[in-house]
Design an enzyme around this catalytic site. Sequence first.
Site, PDB file in Angstrom:
ATOM      1  NE  ARG A   1      92.677 151.348   3.915  1.00  0.00           N
ATOM      2  CZ  ARG A   1      91.906 151.933   2.931  1.00  0.00           C
ATOM      3  NH1 ARG A   1      90.945 151.592   3.254  1.00  0.00           N
ATOM      4  NH2 ARG A   1      92.887 152.162   2.693  1.00  0.00           N
TER       5      ARG A   1
ATOM      6  CE  LYS B   1      94.268 154.636   6.939  1.00  0.00           C
ATOM      7  NZ  LYS B   1      96.209 153.577   7.023  1.00  0.00           N
TER       8      LYS B   1
ATOM      9  CG  HIS C   1      96.168 145.271   4.625  1.00  0.00           C
ATOM     10  ND1 HIS C   1      95.184 145.711   5.467  1.00  0.00           N
ATOM     11  CD2 HIS C   1      97.205 146.126   4.637  1.00  0.00           C
ATOM     12  CE1 HIS C   1      95.018 146.874   4.610  1.00  0.00           C
ATOM     13  NE2 HIS C   1      96.714 147.502   4.061  1.00  0.00           N
TER      14      HIS C   1
ATOM     15  NE  ARG D   1      93.934 148.977   0.774  1.00  0.00           N
ATOM     16  CZ  ARG D   1      93.262 149.630  -0.115  1.00  0.00           C
ATOM     17  NH1 ARG D   1      92.299 148.710   0.008  1.00  0.00           N
ATOM     18  NH2 ARG D   1      93.205 150.435  -0.318  1.00  0.00           N
TER      19      ARG D   1
ATOM     20  CG  HIS E   1      96.058 154.682  -1.974  1.00  0.00           C
ATOM     21  ND1 HIS E   1      96.636 153.323  -2.612  1.00  0.00           N
ATOM     22  CD2 HIS E   1      95.299 153.963  -1.324  1.00  0.00           C
ATOM     23  CE1 HIS E   1      96.943 152.375  -1.880  1.00  0.00           C
ATOM     24  NE2 HIS E   1      96.690 152.648  -0.291  1.00  0.00           N
TER      25      HIS E   1
ATOM     26  CE1 TYR F   1     100.618 147.189  -2.337  1.00  0.00           C
ATOM     27  CE2 TYR F   1      99.438 148.882  -2.511  1.00  0.00           C
ATOM     28  CZ  TYR F   1      99.601 148.340  -1.775  1.00  0.00           C
ATOM     29  OH  TYR F   1      98.686 147.268  -0.538  1.00  0.00           O
TER      30      TYR F   1
END
Length: 366
Positions: free
Chosen positions: A204, A237, A305, A308, A331, A341
């Site tokens: 990110r 994040k 973004h 990514r 994730h 995705y």
Amino acid sequence: MLVQPVVMPGTGTRSWTVLGNDDEPVIPAERFLAYLTDIERSPNTVKAYAHDLKDFWDFLARRGLDWREARLEDVGEFVAWLRLPPPGRAGTVAVLPSAVPQVSASTVNRKLAAVSAFYAYQARNGADVGDLLAAWRPGGRGGWKPFLHHVSKGKPHRGRAITLKAPQKLPRILTAAETQAVLDACGRLRDRFFFAVLHETGCRAGEALGLRHEDIAAAEREVAIVARDNANGARAKSGGRVIPAGADLIRLYADYLHGEYGDTDSDYVFINLFAEPRGQAWSYPAVYDLVRRLRAKTGIDFDPHWFRHSMATRLLRDGAGVEVVSKLLGHSSVTTTLAIYGHLTAEDARAALEKAGWFTGREVTW
């Protein structure tokens, strides 16, 4: 009403609060937002929740409602109110039924999630409000089973009482030609290296802005994403991870250090080099100022973004395992990766069918 950034006393942590029409903090909202900050929720999440609660308090004020007296039908009216244009919300004009909603269903759902979390917090702290937006549904048969279902089998589970049906949004991606155009439009090595990092690692923008020199292992060709406090407010994040990098990216890093960074004394990889204060960690506003200039220069209306999304989509199309992509993206679960995705375009489906030999060597002909 407005949302105001604040600095938490004692810790110096940046947070957000909601100010009423009297310019005084809305205490219930402020306590909830402070709680989110204390449990280290993302500053972006706290900021978004602050804006969502501001909208809710604005709605309550226009209806003359106290937050403790709001009922489910009031929340339904809140949903309809959110979809109105600003003059319609203010009640200064009548809005025709054919008017286009001003916010999407997904935005409304996010605001409802913020309001639901607020009421759940208040109820758990003794406020006599109940769990306003919770719907307790009976357990039993169903396709999806939650974690530890065998423990709570047959017991009711908490669901959302109001949720708008939102169309699934496919992640926006850049083609190879568009990515190259953005990189070639960068007139400085720092800027080119920044977008190259996003493209190569799938990190990110905030994770790239928080990179320190110690996070880039040139010999091993690895980039480490580390969760830490950063002077520029950048934030990782998710938890830390190590991402393999190509030799070309490491060479570009060396060129950047030699050609522009020089002997600047800073731990940060991305810093102010062409504006004051020189040597200070590069910030989000500076990045988005660059993005606006690159949009005008290239004609590509992109967002950082998208790099990514492009990296993840490319890997999945090329046959990388979803568990590998999930780990690279940071994730918490492959479920998250699949939710974002796990889509196929017609072209993706055709490629998969051709690879499987579906269009050749058929046992049935016509």
